[in-house]
Design a protein around this motif. Sequence first.
Motif, PDB file in Angstrom:
ATOM      1  N   LEU A  66       8.322 -37.146 -25.590  1.00 25.04           N
ATOM      2  CA  LEU A  66       9.749 -37.401 -25.370  1.00 25.04           C
ATOM      3  C   LEU A  66      10.713 -36.995 -26.199  1.00 25.04           C
ATOM      4  O   LEU A  66      10.355 -37.462 -27.545  1.00 25.04           O
ATOM      5  CB  LEU A  66       9.852 -38.943 -24.871  1.00 25.04           C
ATOM      6  CG  LEU A  66       9.109 -39.471 -23.754  1.00 25.04           C
ATOM      7  CD1 LEU A  66       9.423 -40.801 -23.315  1.00 25.04           C
ATOM      8  CD2 LEU A  66       8.902 -38.738 -22.499  1.00 25.04           C
ATOM      9  N   GLU A  67      11.520 -36.123 -26.268  1.00 29.48           N
ATOM     10  CA  GLU A  67      12.551 -35.661 -26.997  1.00 29.48           C
ATOM     11  C   GLU A  67      13.172 -37.095 -27.569  1.00 29.48           C
ATOM     12  O   GLU A  67      13.354 -37.061 -28.920  1.00 29.48           O
ATOM     13  CB  GLU A  67      13.714 -35.138 -26.484  1.00 29.48           C
ATOM     14  CG  GLU A  67      14.637 -34.391 -27.565  1.00 29.48           C
ATOM     15  CD  GLU A  67      15.861 -34.149 -26.677  1.00 29.48           C
ATOM     16  OE1 GLU A  67      16.041 -32.539 -26.762  1.00 29.48           O
ATOM     17  OE2 GLU A  67      16.456 -34.718 -26.379  1.00 29.48           O
ATOM     18  N   SER A  68      13.587 -38.085 -26.827  1.00 34.88           N
ATOM     19  CA  SER A  68      14.294 -39.338 -27.330  1.00 34.88           C
ATOM     20  C   SER A  68      13.399 -39.882 -28.145  1.00 34.88           C
ATOM     21  O   SER A  68      14.174 -40.520 -29.152  1.00 34.88           O
ATOM     22  CB  SER A  68      14.603 -40.166 -26.173  1.00 34.88           C
ATOM     23  OG  SER A  68      13.166 -40.505 -25.342  1.00 34.88           O
ATOM     24  N   GLN A  69      11.983 -39.960 -28.382  1.00 39.32           N
ATOM     25  CA  GLN A  69      11.169 -40.507 -29.285  1.00 39.32           C
ATOM     26  C   GLN A  69      11.096 -39.593 -30.450  1.00 39.32           C
ATOM     27  O   GLN A  69      10.857 -39.963 -31.674  1.00 39.32           O
ATOM     28  CB  GLN A  69      10.189 -40.899 -28.540  1.00 39.32           C
ATOM     29  CG  GLN A  69      10.343 -41.954 -27.412  1.00 39.32           C
ATOM     30  CD  GLN A  69       9.083 -42.596 -26.976  1.00 39.32           C
ATOM     31  OE1 GLN A  69       9.222 -43.784 -26.423  1.00 39.32           O
ATOM     32  NE2 GLN A  69       8.047 -42.153 -26.714  1.00 39.32           N
ATOM     33  N   ARG A  70      10.859 -38.331 -30.395  1.00 35.49           N
ATOM     34  CA  ARG A  70      10.889 -37.320 -31.462  1.00 35.49           C
ATOM     35  C   ARG A  70      11.920 -37.554 -32.195  1.00 35.49           C
ATOM     36  O   ARG A  70      11.574 -37.452 -33.534  1.00 35.49           O
ATOM     37  CB  ARG A  70      10.694 -36.027 -30.628  1.00 35.49           C
ATOM     38  CG  ARG A  70       9.325 -35.370 -30.173  1.00 35.49           C
ATOM     39  CD  ARG A  70       9.314 -34.062 -30.293  1.00 35.49           C
ATOM     40  NE  ARG A  70      10.255 -33.192 -29.619  1.00 35.49           N
ATOM     41  CZ  ARG A  70      10.290 -32.966 -28.393  1.00 35.49           C
ATOM     42  NH1 ARG A  70       9.296 -33.590 -27.560  1.00 35.49           N
ATOM     43  NH2 ARG A  70      11.381 -32.534 -27.645  1.00 35.49           N
ATOM     44  N   ARG A 124       3.677 -31.180 -19.174  1.00 34.06           N
ATOM     45  CA  ARG A 124       4.507 -30.311 -19.890  1.00 34.06           C
ATOM     46  C   ARG A 124       3.810 -28.983 -20.159  1.00 34.06           C
ATOM     47  O   ARG A 124       2.596 -28.999 -20.692  1.00 34.06           O
ATOM     48  CB  ARG A 124       4.958 -30.607 -21.252  1.00 34.06           C
ATOM     49  CG  ARG A 124       5.939 -31.364 -21.288  1.00 34.06           C
ATOM     50  CD  ARG A 124       6.252 -32.026 -22.815  1.00 34.06           C
ATOM     51  NE  ARG A 124       7.522 -32.642 -22.728  1.00 34.06           N
ATOM     52  CZ  ARG A 124       8.636 -32.266 -22.915  1.00 34.06           C
ATOM     53  NH1 ARG A 124       8.632 -31.070 -23.343  1.00 34.06           N
ATOM     54  NH2 ARG A 124       9.442 -33.234 -23.182  1.00 34.06           N
ATOM     55  N   LYS A 125       4.210 -27.663 -20.100  1.00 28.30           N
ATOM     56  CA  LYS A 125       3.251 -26.750 -20.125  1.00 28.30           C
ATOM     57  C   LYS A 125       3.090 -26.270 -21.534  1.00 28.30           C
ATOM     58  O   LYS A 125       2.141 -26.007 -22.112  1.00 28.30           O
ATOM     59  CB  LYS A 125       4.030 -25.341 -19.345  1.00 28.30           C
ATOM     60  CG  LYS A 125       3.799 -25.694 -17.838  1.00 28.30           C
ATOM     61  CD  LYS A 125       4.507 -24.461 -17.326  1.00 28.30           C
ATOM     62  CE  LYS A 125       4.352 -24.880 -15.598  1.00 28.30           C
ATOM     63  NZ  LYS A 125       5.354 -26.006 -15.333  1.00 28.30           N
ATOM     64  N   VAL A 126       4.384 -26.270 -22.304  1.00 32.88           N
ATOM     65  CA  VAL A 126       4.448 -26.049 -23.858  1.00 32.88           C
ATOM     66  C   VAL A 126       5.160 -26.949 -24.453  1.00 32.88           C
ATOM     67  O   VAL A 126       6.438 -27.212 -24.081  1.00 32.88           O
ATOM     68  CB  VAL A 126       4.888 -24.344 -24.047  1.00 32.88           C
ATOM     69  CG1 VAL A 126       5.216 -24.126 -25.353  1.00 32.88           C
ATOM     70  CG2 VAL A 126       4.325 -23.492 -23.141  1.00 32.88           C
ATOM     71  N   PRO A 131       7.794 -28.202 -27.247  1.00 28.26           N
ATOM     72  CA  PRO A 131       8.919 -27.402 -27.935  1.00 28.26           C
ATOM     73  C   PRO A 131       8.612 -27.339 -29.102  1.00 28.26           C
ATOM     74  O   PRO A 131       8.056 -28.180 -29.912  1.00 28.26           O
ATOM     75  CB  PRO A 131      10.188 -28.359 -27.519  1.00 28.26           C
ATOM     76  CG  PRO A 131       9.345 -29.706 -27.205  1.00 28.26           C
ATOM     77  CD  PRO A 131       8.106 -29.586 -26.711  1.00 28.26           C
ATOM     78  N   LYS A 132       8.928 -26.167 -29.855  1.00 29.25           N
ATOM     79  CA  LYS A 132       8.778 -25.830 -31.290  1.00 29.25           C
ATOM     80  C   LYS A 132       9.772 -26.797 -32.139  1.00 29.25           C
ATOM     81  O   LYS A 132      10.845 -27.075 -31.693  1.00 29.25           O
ATOM     82  CB  LYS A 132       8.940 -24.397 -31.701  1.00 29.25           C
ATOM     83  CG  LYS A 132       8.794 -23.801 -32.928  1.00 29.25           C
ATOM     84  CD  LYS A 132       9.159 -22.306 -32.937  1.00 29.25           C
ATOM     85  CE  LYS A 132      10.215 -22.077 -33.600  1.00 29.25           C
ATOM     86  NZ  LYS A 132      10.551 -20.704 -33.908  1.00 29.25           N
ATOM     87  N   SER A 157      18.293 -29.508 -33.082  1.00 28.45           N
ATOM     88  CA  SER A 157      18.681 -29.331 -31.742  1.00 28.45           C
ATOM     89  C   SER A 157      20.414 -28.953 -32.294  1.00 28.45           C
ATOM     90  O   SER A 157      20.684 -29.003 -33.523  1.00 28.45           O
ATOM     91  CB  SER A 157      18.970 -30.639 -30.940  1.00 28.45           C
ATOM     92  OG  SER A 157      19.434 -31.658 -31.764  1.00 28.45           O
ATOM     93  N   PRO A 158      21.242 -28.589 -31.422  1.00 30.74           N
ATOM     94  CA  PRO A 158      22.367 -27.953 -31.913  1.00 30.74           C
ATOM     95  C   PRO A 158      23.169 -29.038 -32.597  1.00 30.74           C
ATOM     96  O   PRO A 158      24.300 -28.843 -33.406  1.00 30.74           O
ATOM     97  CB  PRO A 158      23.272 -27.649 -30.303  1.00 30.74           C
ATOM     98  CG  PRO A 158      22.073 -27.399 -29.587  1.00 30.74           C
ATOM     99  CD  PRO A 158      20.859 -28.363 -30.001  1.00 30.74           C
ATOM    100  N   GLU A 162      20.016 -32.811 -34.972  1.00 35.66           N
ATOM    101  CA  GLU A 162      19.008 -33.784 -35.080  1.00 35.66           C
ATOM    102  C   GLU A 162      17.823 -32.803 -34.966  1.00 35.66           C
ATOM    103  O   GLU A 162      17.407 -32.111 -34.429  1.00 35.66           O
ATOM    104  CB  GLU A 162      19.084 -34.605 -33.777  1.00 35.66           C
ATOM    105  CG  GLU A 162      20.412 -35.613 -33.986  1.00 35.66           C
ATOM    106  CD  GLU A 162      20.618 -36.222 -32.818  1.00 35.66           C
ATOM    107  OE1 GLU A 162      20.368 -35.840 -31.820  1.00 35.66           O
ATOM    108  OE2 GLU A 162      21.362 -37.206 -32.832  1.00 35.66           O
ATOM    109  N   GLN A 189      14.043 -32.187 -33.826  1.00 35.28           N
ATOM    110  CA  GLN A 189      13.338 -32.184 -32.833  1.00 35.28           C
ATOM    111  C   GLN A 189      11.821 -32.626 -32.790  1.00 35.28           C
ATOM    112  O   GLN A 189      11.072 -32.384 -33.803  1.00 35.28           O
ATOM    113  CB  GLN A 189      13.234 -30.666 -32.368  1.00 35.28           C
ATOM    114  CG  GLN A 189      14.289 -29.968 -32.070  1.00 35.28           C
ATOM    115  CD  GLN A 189      15.201 -30.351 -30.751  1.00 35.28           C
ATOM    116  OE1 GLN A 189      14.533 -30.324 -29.791  1.00 35.28           O
ATOM    117  NE2 GLN A 189      16.155 -31.507 -30.799  1.00 35.28           N
TER     118      GLN A 189
END
Lengths: 241, 574
Positions: free
Chosen positions: A78-82, A226-228, A230-231, A235-236, A239, A241
């Motif tokens: 989860l991005e929110s936790q990453r 999820r397939k892949v 995220p690298k 983020s813009p 923050e 990732q």
Amino acid sequence: MQAFANQGPLEWSRLGPVTTLLVYKVFYGALAFMVLAYLIKIRQLLKQPPVVESTPPRGDEVRGIRYAYLTLAIPWELESQRQDWSSYVEFACLHIVIAFNLGMAFTLPIAHEALRKPWVVSALQWTFTAGAGIGIIRLANRLTRREMRAISSPDDYFCLATLTLWMFAGISAISQDSEVGLLVFYLLATLIMIYMPFSKISHFAYWPFIRYYMGKHFGHRGVYPRKVLPKAGRSPNGERQ
Amino acid sequence: MMHPIRSEKAQKAVGTFEKAIATREAVLALAACVHCGLCADSCHYYLATGNPKMTPVFKADRVRRLYKYHADWLGRLVPEWVGGGTLSSDQDLEDLKDVVFGSCTMCRRCTINCRFGIDNALIIRTARRLLTAHGIAPEGLLSVMRDQREVGNQMGISKADYLETIEWLEKEAQADLGLDFRVPIDKEGAEIVYVINPREVQYTPMTLLAAFKIFHLAGADWTMPSVGWDNSNFGLFSGDNDLGAHMARLAFDQARKLGVKKVVVSDCGHGYRTMKWESPNWTKARALPFEIESLLETMVDYVHQGRILLDPSKNPHSVTYHDPCNLSRSAGITEEPRFLLTRACLEFREMYPNRVDNYCCTGGGGGMAMAEYASRRLAVAQIKADQIRASGAAVVATACPDCVDGLTDLINRYKVHIPVKNVVEIVAKACVTPAEKTKRGMRPIPAELKGRRILVVDDEPDVVRYLSIFLADQGFLVSSARDGRGALAAVRQERPDLITLNITMPENSGVEVFMTLRRDPQTQGIPVFIISSAVDFRKLMYYREVRPPEGYMGKPIEPNVLLMTIRRLLEIKH
């Protein structure tokens, strides 16, 4: 070393009548009430029909469901936790400590001698202290951050404050040196058991259902797993990732 | 507990709400939130503004309070304690409308990033359902819904106009693909029926030409339907499942009648999502006798089967891909466009975050049809603009007309200066064609169009000069006006056959000029081609107080598209 000094060992056979009634009768009565309330709640939920999916699957529903459950243990999904590991650590610790507190409420009356071992007392006291500390941090967050204040209801504050107090009470109760400490611990435990089905703490009963349907839905459409991944990057808004 | 006195509309809305939450998933989404606030950083509205009222949970709570008030055990006794509340007045409904239509695109980024998986988009859609059921929604959305219900497509294009445009496009395609090229209409027994977004017919025929080229080169056995051709479905954005089912039946019935094996959906995020995933459920169709797939999937198959060959050197610029929310988070289409772009372009660059974590284009959820929220939409688009800029790519590709429009608007607003293309256009450009050696290029201006009068209306002298020279070179008689007053005078005096109009001009604005022309019986028949990057155009396009403009193009001007659109507008008599 014990984290908190004992005033002297509590004799369970010589508890006062109020404490005895609370620990051996009222608490279990509250527990039975809670279980009954949740059974009714879940029955009400199951009365609502689920969305019937009539499309052929693009993915694997079972894998989707498994993935949906597992994301709790794989926080980087989860991005929110990453982006904010501390929130995940806080979340995990708080829930583990609550589970310990609850476990202690059930085991103390039947295994109080085993729980008197100094290392057990010390470990649990530190655990409850950590839990209570997280509770205070969360309360402070809720009170000081604008976006948290905006979404918080009295029930949110009450639940968090009660749980935090309960964890503080656990520190005293596990030392088994004061009947008052034990009384407060079980009073709070009883209150929580009775209040729980009416409060936001009910989320634990909904969690298995909501993750199941989420995993089924996204698994069916091939979104989950999820397939892949995220690298790593930024983020813009800068923050992690 | 005393119930408040409600307005008539509020009473009806509350009644609808109780019916709208009759699924297990809806109850769970409403009941299980713990207000942890983790979703805040998933939402571009909150990230861009820092406004606590823009967090997904706050917005969902505007709906959840109804659940707490009407269905929660404790909420029914002491609603304030659990954050419950109800709808009492028409103003309450307007406030709710502002939240659910104006500050959420139902992109589901917060859903994916919620530890629980609370589907805030489902909650927002539930609220939209109860509002639209009583006519409380942005005017543009209601117009589109009306046209879908009454005419059968979101732009209100008549069958005759649609067929005439397809026929015209067929001729256009023949210039590129050879005279044997045909667009088969209602061909029974074809393998594929191709359903499109009506904006492709009205405003972006380049994407249709691209798809035609691909079907032709792949030797596809395909057809286009004469009815049920609109793949878009505002049942999704309005929450109106009946409308959703109506639109789906139009397409499904035609596909059944033609006996096709596949319904292929053009590049459209919500079009694919609704056609593939929601429509079969809305129509309660148990087993459809055909498959539904995205044009992206079809193109991937053609590449795998060697039916189309791609030459990446034809797209030498670096390209990045914007994942449409409805394709990535709601339909599982993330790898197909990457497969195509990495083969159709010399350089493909990811933007970060991507796939299910990608940020919304800001135009989703029917946002493009809600002009009243355009300024808010663009104010929160900074994060998307930064994301695109950081990719360093020269072109943004996507697979959704709403995303194209949303991205184009924000790119203009934040001066990113990167063109937005549909994946199908990029793939079509990369296709190696047998006719390449004898390629004739764009169809020349036919003799009968030469001498037609075109009025160029723009306050920028450079644009007027460029358009005047360019169009005069093609054989048109060109006159110009620099402001609204001059434009109206010129129209009355010269009676042009077509007007190109910039809608952002000083004094009498272009929008007023357009409205005046449309309301005057003497001038309302003159086709108007808007050339402007202003978002005000969307209002003309969707509100439909008068007939929408016949053509639209942003700046900078692309000569080929300009010429093609002008030819189309002059050749087709709508």
